[in-house]
Design an enzyme around this catalytic site. Structure first.
Site, PDB file in Angstrom:
ATOM      1  N   GLU B  60      42.010  32.339  39.253  1.00 43.08           N
ATOM      2  CA  GLU B  60      41.892  33.553  38.427  1.00 43.08           C
ATOM      3  C   GLU B  60      41.499  33.260  36.987  1.00 43.08           C
ATOM      4  O   GLU B  60      40.738  33.996  36.378  1.00 43.08           O
ATOM      5  CB  GLU B  60      43.195  34.358  38.440  1.00 43.08           C
ATOM      6  CG  GLU B  60      43.380  35.235  39.672  1.00 43.08           C
ATOM      7  CD  GLU B  60      43.999  34.488  40.833  1.00 43.08           C
ATOM      8  OE1 GLU B  60      44.245  33.270  40.708  1.00 43.08           O
ATOM      9  OE2 GLU B  60      44.247  35.115  41.875  1.00 43.08           O
ATOM     10  N   HIS B 127      54.304  41.039  43.672  1.00 41.56           N
ATOM     11  CA  HIS B 127      53.134  41.799  44.148  1.00 41.56           C
ATOM     12  C   HIS B 127      53.322  43.302  43.925  1.00 41.56           C
ATOM     13  O   HIS B 127      52.732  44.106  44.647  1.00 41.56           O
ATOM     14  CB  HIS B 127      52.884  41.542  45.636  1.00 41.56           C
ATOM     15  CG  HIS B 127      52.324  40.180  45.935  1.00 41.56           C
ATOM     16  ND1 HIS B 127      53.043  39.035  45.781  1.00 41.56           N
ATOM     17  CD2 HIS B 127      51.098  39.802  46.368  1.00 41.56           C
ATOM     18  CE1 HIS B 127      52.290  37.987  46.120  1.00 41.56           C
ATOM     19  NE2 HIS B 127      51.105  38.432  46.472  1.00 41.56           N
TER      20      HIS B 127
END
Lengths: 332, 325
Positions: B60, B127
Site C-alpha cells: 500500500e 477491517h
C-alpha cells in the site's frame, strides 16, 4: 549480476574531453556552492539544515549527464549535484535555498525540495526513501506514454533499508518499468555507519531478488558512473526494464550543517580524500586537455557560483501573502 | 434513469471515465481478473487490458506513492485500498507528498484513492474502521463519502476529473444498496452537501452510511412530533459550511453523526464550525454522536453497541433539551 568495479570502462570508450570538462566544471560548481553554504550557515545566514554531498559529486553529475530533459529524476535531501547535473539554474537553486522569490518554488520549498518540471527534476525530497516510489510512478507514466522516457531515482544506503525501497523495486522488476535505481552508497545513514544498518555490505546483491541487473561501480569515477548509467538508461528506453546501480562513494562532511561530527574516523576520511572525484577527474583531464583548459573550466565554475550567490542574496524575499494559496487547485 | 446497485454505479463511473480519458488507470489489490473484493472493477481488466487495470502486490505504501508520481507525470490513477483500515499505510504519501508537492511545485496530483470502511458486518477490529477524520485533517486532499448510488457515480466521476488528490470513502454495507442512477454522463460537484429532508426543529448532519441512520431517526422523530432536517455532508473536505450553518440558523439545534471515533473525530470539526458561525442561533449545545472510542469488536451485540445508529441519534435528540423531547 554484473560487477563493473574492475571493468575497463575508460579503455572501452576513450573519454570525450568536452564531456569530461563539462562534468568537471559542474562538480566544482556544486562543491563551491556547498562550501559557501557551509560558511553562510556558520554565519547564521541560512535557515534549517543544509545537506552537503562533498565527495559524492560524481554520482550526481555523471548519473544525470546521460539523460534528456524529458527523462525524470527524483532526488534526496542531499540533492545539489542532481539539481545541477539535471540542468537547473544555479542562481535559482541558491535563491530557493535563501527563500527568495526567484527560487524554483518562490521560497516555499527550501533546499531539500527543489524541482524543475521542465528539466525533469521532480524533485528533491526530505522524506528518506520517498523519491524511490515517486520515480516508480513516473516510470509507470513513461511506460504508458510510450515515448521512451526513463525515470531515474537517486537514494542513499540509508534509504535502501526502508521498506518502501523493497516495495518499489519489487514492482519495478515485476512490471519491467523504465527506471534506474541509483544507490549512492556513501557509507553513512545519518550518523550510523552502514555496518550498523544493513545485513549485507554490498546492496547490489539485492537486485537478483527483484529480477533486475545489478551493477556495483566506483561512484567516485565519473566515467564509470556515466557509462553505467548510460547503459541502464538505454536498456530502460528499449523496454528491457529496470537496473539497480550501487555507486560506492563517501560523504566527506557531516550529515548536515547541524551535525556535530565525531563519528567518522579521521583515518577513514583521510583514506577517501585522495579518491575525491574532483581530484581524480582533474588528473584525468590533465592528460587529455592540459592545465590551461582545466584552469579555465575551474574559473568559469567559480564565477558561475559567485554570480549565483550574488544574484540570489540580492533578490527579494516573498511577500507573506504568497503563503496563502487556494487550498484546492480546482477552486481557483 | 436506471435502478442500480451502489457497486455498479461506481463501476459505471470508472468505465465511463476510462473510455473518455486514456490517462485514467486503475491500481489495487485483486482488482484485475477477480474484479475487486467488492466487485467494483469487475471485467474492467478484460476490457481495458492489464496496463490500465493492474493488480498490485500488497504494498500500500509504495502503491500510493507510485500514484502520486504517476499523477505528477500525467496519468490519472485511481487506487483501490481494500479496507480503510489500511489507510494509515498510505498516509505518508498523502501527508508528505500528495498534499505538499502541488503547493511547492507547479505540478498537479490528480489521483483518487477509493477505499471502503465502516462496521456492521462483523469484519473485526482491523477491517471495520471509519478513518474519515484522519484523512480530512490534511489540507489539499479532498475527502468525500457518497451514500446513494447516484452520488456514487456522480462523485466518482467528479473525483477522477478533479486535479486534486481525492480520498473517496465507500462503505462496505452500501455496495448492495440500490437506487436510481442517471444514465450517461452524471457529475456531482464535490464540496456540496445535500439536504435530504427538510425540517424545522433539529438538524441531523451525517455522512456515508450514517445518513441512512439519520433518515431512520428522522422518520421516528416525526412520529414524536419533532421535525428533523437531514443533511448528507457528501464531502468532508471541502466542507459545505454554508448549507450546515443556514440549516442550523433555521432549526436552532444540531446533531452531528459520524461513524468514526467521537474523540477528535469529524463531528468535532462540524460542531466547532456551527459554534463559530451560528452560536447565537443555538438553543442547545451541538450534540455529537460517534463511534465509541475503542476498537470495533467482532461479536454482533458488541459491535452494535459501539456503532452509532438511529436509536442513538434519537436518544441524542431527545436529550438535547426539553423542547426537543
Amino acid at each position: 549480476m554484473a560487477d563493473a568495479a574492475s571493468s575497463a570502462v575508460i579503455g572501452r570508450n576513450a573519454p570525450d574531453p568536452e564531456l569530461l570538462l563539462d562534468m568537471f566544471g559542474k562538480m566544482i560548481l556544486v562543491r563551491q556552492m556547498e562550501e559557501r553554504l557551509g560558511e553562510l550557515h556558520k554565519q547564521g545566514r541560512t535557515r534549517g539544515p543544509i545537506h552537503r554531498c562533498d565527495g559524492q559529486e560524481a554520482v550526481g553529475i555523471a548519473g544525470t549527464a546521460p539523460l534528456r530533459a524529458s527523462d525524470t529524476v527524483t532526488s534526496t535531501h542531499r540533492g545539489h549535484a542532481h539539481y545541477i547535473g539535471k540542468g537547473l539554474d544555479p542562481h535559482r537553486v541558491v535563491a530557493e535555498i535563501f527563500g527568495r522569490v526567484t527560487g524554483y518554488s518562490r521560497g516555499k520549498a527550501g533546499h531539500m525540495l527543489i524541482a524543475d518540471v521542465e528539466q525533469g527534476m521532480i524533485g528533491g525530497n526530505a522524506i528518506v526513501g520517498a523519491g524511490i516510489p515517486l520515480a516508480l510512478g513516473q516510470a509507470l507514466a513513461h511506460q504508458l506514454h510510450g515515448r521512451g522516457d526513463v525515470a531515474v531515482t537517486f537514494f542513499g544506503d540509508g534509504a535502501a533499508q526502508a521498506g518502501i525501497c523493497h516495495e518499489a523495486m519489487n514492482m519495478a522488476g515485476l512490471w519491467k518499468l523504465p527506471i534506474v535505481f541509483i544507490c549512492e552508497h556513501n557509507e553513512y545513514g545519518l550518523t550510523a555507519h552502514a555496518r550498523y544498518q544493513s545485513a549485507v555490505e554490498d546492496l547490489v546483491i539485492r537486485a537478483a531478488g527483484y529480477n533486475m541487473p545489478g551493477v556495483k561501480i566506483d561512484g567516485n569515477d565519473v566515467l564509470q558512473v556515466y557509462e553505467t548509467v548510460g547503459e541502464a538508461v538505454e536498456r530502460a528506453r528499449a523496454g528491457e526494464g529496470p537496473t539497480f546501480i550501487e555507486a560506492k562513494t563517501y560523504r566527506l562532511v557531516g550529515f548536515s550543517t547541524s551535525d556535530m561530527g565525531g563519528y567518522q574516523p579521521q583515518a577513514e576520511i583521510d583514506a577517501w580524500r585522495p579518491r575525491d572525484p574532483i581530484l581524480r577527474t582533474r588528473k584525468l583531464l590533465l592528460e587529455l586537455t592540459g592545465e590551461e583548459r582545466i584552469r579555465k573550466t575551474e574559473e568559469e565554475a567559480i564565477t558561475a557560483c559567485d554570480k549565483a550567490f550574488e544574484l540570489a542574496l540580492s533578490d527579494p524575499l516573498p511577500d507573506a501573502s504568497e503563503a496563502d494559496v487556494p487550498e484546492f487547485v480546482g477552486a481557483h | 434513469m436506471a435502478r442500480m446497485r451502489y457497486a455498479e454505479a461506481l463501476r459505471d463511473a470508472l468505465r465511463s471515465e476510462m473510455l473518455r480519458d486514456d490517462k485514467v488507470v486503475l491500481y489495487g489489490e485483486d482488482i484485475g481478473i477477480y474484479g475487486g473484493v467488492f466487485k467494483v472493477t469487475r471485467d474492467l481488466q478484460a476490457e481495458f487490458g492489464d496496463l490500465r487495470v493492474r493488480d498490485t502486490p500488497i504494498s500500500e505504501q509504495a502503491m500510493t506513492y507510485m500514484c502520486v508520481g504517476a499523477a505528477i507525470s500525467g496519468l490519472k490513477p485511481v487506487l483501490e485500498i481494500m479496507y480503510a483500515d489500511f489507510l494509515p499505510l498510505t498516509l505518508d504519501a498523502l501527508i508528505n507528498q500528495a498534499s505538499v508537492l502541488p503547493y511547492l511545485w507547479p505540478v498537479r496530483v490528480p489521483m483518487v484513492i477509493r477505499t471502503q470502511g465502516g462496521g456492521g458486518s462483523g469484519a473485526g477490529a482491523q477491517h471495520s474502521k471509519s478513518l474519515d477524520a484522519l484523512v480530512a485533517h490534511i489540507p489539499g486532499i479532498k475527502v468525500v463519502s457518497p451514500v446513494t448510488p447516484a452520488d456514487a457515480k456522480g462523485m466518482l466521476t467528479a473525483a477522477i476529473r478533479d486535479p486534486n488528490p481525492v480520498v473517496f470513502l465507500e462503505h462496505k454495507l452500501l455496495y448492495n444498496t440500490s437506487g436510481e442512477v442517471p444514465d450517461g454522463e452524471h457529475v456531482v460537484e464535490l464540496g456540496k452537501a445535500h439536504i435530504l429532508r427538510e425540517g424545522s426543529d433539529v438538524t441531523l448532519i451525517a455522512n456515508s452510511k450514517m445518513v441512512l441512520e439519520a433518515e431512520k431517526a428522522a422518520e421516528d422523530l416525526a412520529k414524536r412530533g419533532i421535525s428533523a432536517e437531514v443533511i448528507d455532508l457528501r464531502s468532508l473536505r471541502p466542507l459545505d459550511t454554508d448549507t450546515i450553518v443556514a440549516s442550523v440558523k433555521k432549526t436552532s439545534r444540531a446533531v452531528v453523526i459520524n461513524e468514526g471515533w467521537r474523540f477528535g473525530g469529524f463531528g468535532a470539526e462540524v460542531a466547532a464550525t456551527i459554534t463559530e458561525q451560528a452560536f447565537e442561533y443555538l438553543d442547545a449545545p451541538v450534540c455529537r454522536i460517534g463511534g465509541f472510542d475503542r476498537p470495533i469488536p467482532y461479536s454482533q451485540p458488541l459491535e452494535a453497541a459501539v456503532l452509532p445508529d438511529a436509536e442513538k441519534i434519537i436518544a441524542g435528540v431527545l436529550a438535547m433539551d426539553g423542547r426537543a423531547g
